[in-house]
Write an enzyme that holds these catalytic residues in place. Sequence first.
Site, PDB file in Angstrom:
ATOM      1  N   GLY A 193       6.541   6.495  -0.910  1.00 51.90           N
ATOM      2  CA  GLY A 193       6.363   7.425   0.245  1.00 51.90           C
ATOM      3  C   GLY A 193       7.428   7.367   1.231  1.00 51.90           C
ATOM      4  CD  GLU A 216       1.421  -0.594  -8.765  1.00 49.27           C
ATOM      5  OE1 GLU A 216       0.296  -1.071  -8.895  1.00 49.27           O
ATOM      6  OE2 GLU A 216       1.555  -0.026  -7.729  1.00 49.27           O
TER       7      GLU A 216
END
Length: 649
Positions: free
Chosen positions: A233, A254
Amino acid sequence: MALYPDDNSSELEAMKKRWPKKFWPETAIFERIHPGDRIFVGTGCGEPQHLVGALKRYVEKRPNSLTGAEMIHVWTLGIAPCAEEQFRENFRLNSFFVGSRSRDAINRGDADYTPIFLSEVPALFRHGAIPIDVALVQTSPPDRHGYLRLGISVDIVKAAVEAAEIVIAQINPRMPRIPGDGFVSVEEVDHLVFCDEPLLEYHDPAPDEIARKIGEYVARIVEDGSTIQVGYGSVPNAVLACLGEKKHLGVHTELFTDGIADLMKSGAVDNSRKTIDRGKAVASFCMGSAETYRYLDDNPLVEFRSIDYTNSPLVIAKNRRMTAINSALEIDLSGQATAESLAGSHYSGIGGQADFMRGSVLSQAGRSILALPSTADGGRTSRIVPTLRPGSGVTLSRGDVHYVVTEYGIAYLHAKNVRERALDLIAIAHPDFRPQLIEEAKRMGLIYGDQAFIPGEGGIYPESLEVRRTTKAGLPILLRPVKITDEPLLKEFFHQLSDDSLYSRFMTTKKELSHPWLQEFSVVDYSKKMVILATVEDRPAGRETVIGIGQYGLLGESMMAEVAYVVRDDYHRQGVGRELLARLTHLARKQGVQGFVAEVLSTNVRIFRMFQKMGFVVEKVWEEDGVYEMRTPFGEPGEVEGGGDACRD
């Protein structure tokens, strides 16, 4: 084999010759998929677009051939037939994460969301708790040993390939070969389909000014040598952009993004201080640009591992100084946050955020950081709320968040009680919502019922007035305005003053410090009064300790100000008082103050001498009962000097 071969025909013919039984016509392959089957689709940018599109076209022509099938994935950025009305009877989505392509379908009940820690999904596949009948994945071409690579999407894809009854792999020469767990033998694959097509790309929104400010605050918290995890984001993207001056960062995350690739290229990330997987940036999947995919190809400095490794809190915690940086939709005044849903409406998912925040809390010297804008809906809604909205999923517990950062500052919640947490969070909320939050917190009994608060511009913390100084004794200190959240620090400070210091400054030896009395120091209208704290960092606790306090307040219309300061006894004769007085003088001049006034015990010769040494003209106006009024009109700018550059911003 090159990432972008000029001629695919010879390569394809060589593969067909070596594995002739793996290449079937697509129609024949799809005929093996039965009604009610569970079909797994590769993650994010690794989605096999050609395969999914071909299956969609197959069902369009034969709508009765496949009904009641379940499509399973983490996140789709490409073709999503299960979200289209015409395929309602053919496919139903079951997603472990809610993305933009599936959000509407899930919220109207036409698709399903399974809230789960992504680290647990591979075990569910392997043990048959979630059976996989067919896996549609995308790979690189096989190497000379007959191994494909899952490239930018290893995550849960590796486990799906191992568990599926039928594996259909789309071979794409554009898929990078990334070291790690992504190896798949051609023998494990039932069908191969060759298609050279651009991989899906994901571009984070460009950070705006708010995101950049948040990134700057987060960069203050991240220490050199930390191992970082960052979500996706605009805010996480801005955080990464602000870490370029850091040294020896490591990556255990991740999601691998363009921002991480940039930090590796710049040298800020070298993975040299990692506790495990030293020298390697470890991730599970990538969503980024074609440039980043090229950077990852055969890069020995990167490993993509299965998500039950990257996201295991026990593995994460092995990294010393593990620092997890994530975002949220809302956080309440006790510190619990939701990143997945609001009032029963699903927005994203648990994903790996909870795994990484928990793992960083367990790490030696680890830190968990929640970074979010203070408002949503164009400034109409506060993201810091009294309580999470009913129906919102709690993604992060109160114990898993160390720091909360907005564009208005940093709130440190770890080891704080609920009252302290509430005030810390209100202090970094948008100013428009602070009065309402104060009143709600009072109503809920989270803070003192008589908690003072300064609304409007006068109550906004003037961060620009923070300065670092080194005293004449070589002591590094931070001089900063007091905050509404400083009451516990002030209480600790005053309790540590000797009776002599208390009496010299406050003409009392009373140490029963009440909340109303402390509020006179901690709740300040900065347009009329200034309270400056001198603090040092208390290592290894990593918290501030107040060692001195100075203040002035305007006296009516006279443009004179009453001044006072006091330094902790064990820091006397180190130049702290001189720095405090110089800073107060500098700020008072800027505000148009024409001089200081102070009531001083006649026995307190130290303060009298301090003003004289600093160049003040000191006048005793009157004396009564052992107390005199001292007046120190300011001379020309520059006449009064502190230690070093104390009079400069």
